[in-house]
Design a protein around this motif. Structure first.
Motif, PDB file in Angstrom:
ATOM      1  N   PRO A 138       0.812  -1.233   0.000  1.00 23.00           N
ATOM      2  CA  PRO A 138       0.000   0.000   0.000  1.00 23.00           C
ATOM      3  C   PRO A 138       0.844   1.282   0.000  1.00 23.00           C
ATOM      4  O   PRO A 138       0.516   2.236  -0.712  1.00 23.00           O
ATOM      5  N   ALA A 139       1.940   1.308   0.758  1.00 21.12           N
ATOM      6  CA  ALA A 139       2.803   2.511   0.778  1.00 21.12           C
ATOM      7  C   ALA A 139       3.449   2.718  -0.583  1.00 21.12           C
ATOM      8  O   ALA A 139       3.595   3.858  -1.044  1.00 21.12           O
ATOM      9  N   MET A 140       3.834   1.643  -1.245  1.00 23.10           N
ATOM     10  CA  MET A 140       4.445   1.761  -2.582  1.00 23.10           C
ATOM     11  C   MET A 140       3.416   2.225  -3.603  1.00 23.10           C
ATOM     12  O   MET A 140       3.717   3.041  -4.472  1.00 23.10           O
ATOM     13  N   GLY A 193       2.823   1.160 -10.795  1.00 23.96           N
ATOM     14  CA  GLY A 193       4.263   1.454 -10.890  1.00 23.96           C
ATOM     15  C   GLY A 193       5.114   0.650  -9.932  1.00 23.96           C
ATOM     16  O   GLY A 193       6.288   0.963  -9.726  1.00 23.96           O
ATOM     17  N   VAL A 194       4.532  -0.398  -9.329  1.00 21.54           N
ATOM     18  CA  VAL A 194       5.292  -1.228  -8.390  1.00 21.54           C
ATOM     19  C   VAL A 194       5.770  -2.485  -9.119  1.00 21.54           C
ATOM     20  O   VAL A 194       4.964  -3.237  -9.666  1.00 21.54           O
ATOM     21  N   ARG A 195       7.094  -2.690  -9.159  1.00 25.40           N
ATOM     22  CA  ARG A 195       7.673  -3.852  -9.834  1.00 25.40           C
ATOM     23  C   ARG A 195       7.941  -4.961  -8.815  1.00 25.40           C
ATOM     24  O   ARG A 195       8.336  -4.681  -7.682  1.00 25.40           O
ATOM     25  N   VAL A 196       7.683  -6.207  -9.244  1.00 17.93           N
ATOM     26  CA  VAL A 196       7.907  -7.346  -8.346  1.00 17.93           C
ATOM     27  C   VAL A 196       8.634  -8.444  -9.127  1.00 17.93           C
ATOM     28  O   VAL A 196       8.130  -8.930 -10.143  1.00 17.93           O
ATOM     29  N   GLU A 219       3.320   5.431  -5.996  1.00 20.59           N
ATOM     30  CA  GLU A 219       3.300   5.043  -7.422  1.00 20.59           C
ATOM     31  C   GLU A 219       4.671   4.591  -7.911  1.00 20.59           C
ATOM     32  O   GLU A 219       5.043   4.798  -9.067  1.00 20.59           O
ATOM     33  N   SER A 220       5.422   3.976  -7.006  1.00 20.12           N
ATOM     34  CA  SER A 220       6.697   3.360  -7.392  1.00 20.12           C
ATOM     35  C   SER A 220       7.147   2.422  -6.280  1.00 20.12           C
ATOM     36  O   SER A 220       6.770   2.589  -5.118  1.00 20.12           O
ATOM     37  N   GLY A 221       7.962   1.465  -6.672  1.00 21.97           N
ATOM     38  CA  GLY A 221       8.508   0.538  -5.681  1.00 21.97           C
ATOM     39  C   GLY A 221       9.083  -0.678  -6.383  1.00 21.97           C
ATOM     40  O   GLY A 221       8.690  -0.997  -7.508  1.00 21.97           O
TER      41      GLY A 221
END
Ligand SMILES: NC(=O)c1ccc[n+]([C@@H]2O[C@H](COP(=O)([O-])OP(=O)(O)OC[C@H]3O[C@@H](n4cnc5c(N)ncnc54)[C@H](O)[C@@H]3O)[C@@H](O)[C@H]2O)c1
Length: 264
Positions: free
Chosen positions: A133-135, A182-185, A139-141
């Protein structure tokens, strides 16, 4: 300074006792060298504090947060600890993984199966659930899950293999579910690494000398007949954490000296 100004959480930032360096500790030290501030999460606070002292002695910034990732209450407190300390969360490396007590599916006890799954898969899902949620808000992480080549190779350890295969699937699921934010995993699949957990753990289980385990594992690695180290996991993590990997998500990256492509 590829991570300048970033805040990173390494979960499992301590390590099993031994002379060589673990995957999480090496990653935390490298991230700090590249400019990140580190929240070092581990159930073993003393071991995480050793990692912190190493980082601080090099002029880096790091704080310890004690948490057992099989406890939902502990995990829920991780994001606030990072936001309080550094004001943001840019990177999460999920490094915790265990295999003690594992056996083939015919032999493994229900208790050991559940403990390994709770730690390797459910604990990782909980940390992602707590921190994403914070990422999303930023809008990035970048999240880096430490899986294992065991997830795609043959191994006598049923719970370890199956839980790490679950980590791969969880990584792909999270990559797709969070791409729009925008969060990459991504996941790293280490092969045979010379870390204290691997060498000490196998030597103790088999009742053999550590040097014997080392030379047997070295012989199984196609590339230079030499195991990898925690630094190899750390450098792959650094790339995936950095902006250089800004178009990469959902990847399962073997870091294994070619072990996973040897068939037959
Ligand atoms: N070493 C290898 O050969 C190898 C190969 C493939 C994959 N891996 C994976 O790499 C990762 C790290 O391996 P390592 O050899 O550096 O291990 P390690 O044991 O040195 O480090 C793991 C850390 O996680 C912590 N931890 C364990 N359970 C926890 C829990 N419930 N909550 C919080 N912290 C917990 C431990 O205290 C330890 O500090 C694991 O996921 C492992 O499966 C290792």
């Amino acid at each position: 300074m590829r991570l300048q100004g970033k805040a990173a959480i390494v979960v499992g930032a301590g390590q099993s006792p031994g002379d060589t360096i673990g995957n999480g500790r090496a990653t935390a030290i490298l991230f700090a060298r590249e400019g990140a501030s580190l929240l070092l999460v581990d159930r073993d606070a003393a071991s995480a504090a050793e990692t912190r002292d190493m980082i601080v002695s090099e002029g880096g910034k790091a704080e310890v947060f004690q948490a057992d990732i099989t406890s939902e209450d502990d995990v829920q407190r991780i994001p606030a600890a990072c936001l309080d300390a550094f004001g943001r969360i840019d990177i999460l490396q999920n490094n915790v993984g265990i295999g003690t007590g594992d056996q083939s599916a015919a032999q493994v006890t229900r208790e050991n199966w559940d403990r390994i799954f709770d730690t390797n898969l459910t604990g990782m899902m909980l940390t992602c659930q707590a921190i994403i949620p914070a990422m999303r808000e930023q809008e990035s992480g970048s999240i880096i899950n430490i899986s294992s080549v065991a997830s795609i190779a043959s191994t006598p350890m049923a719970a370890y293999k199956t839980s790490k295969a679950g980590v791969n699937a969880l990584t792909q699921h999270l990559a797709m579910a969070n791409a729009a934010y925008g969060v990459r995993v991504n996941a790293i699949l280490p092969g045979l690494m010379d870390t204290p957990m691997a060498i000490g753990g196998f030597a103790a289980r088999r009742g053999t000398e550590q040097e014997q385990v080392r030379s047997e594992r070295n012989a199984r690695v196609p590339l230079r007949k030499q195991m990898g180290t925690g630094w190899d996991t750390a450098y792959a993590s650094l790339f995936l954490a950095s902006e250089e990997a800004q178009f990469i998500t959902g990847v399962l990256l073997p870091v294994d000296g070619g072990q996973s492509i040897r068939v037959g």
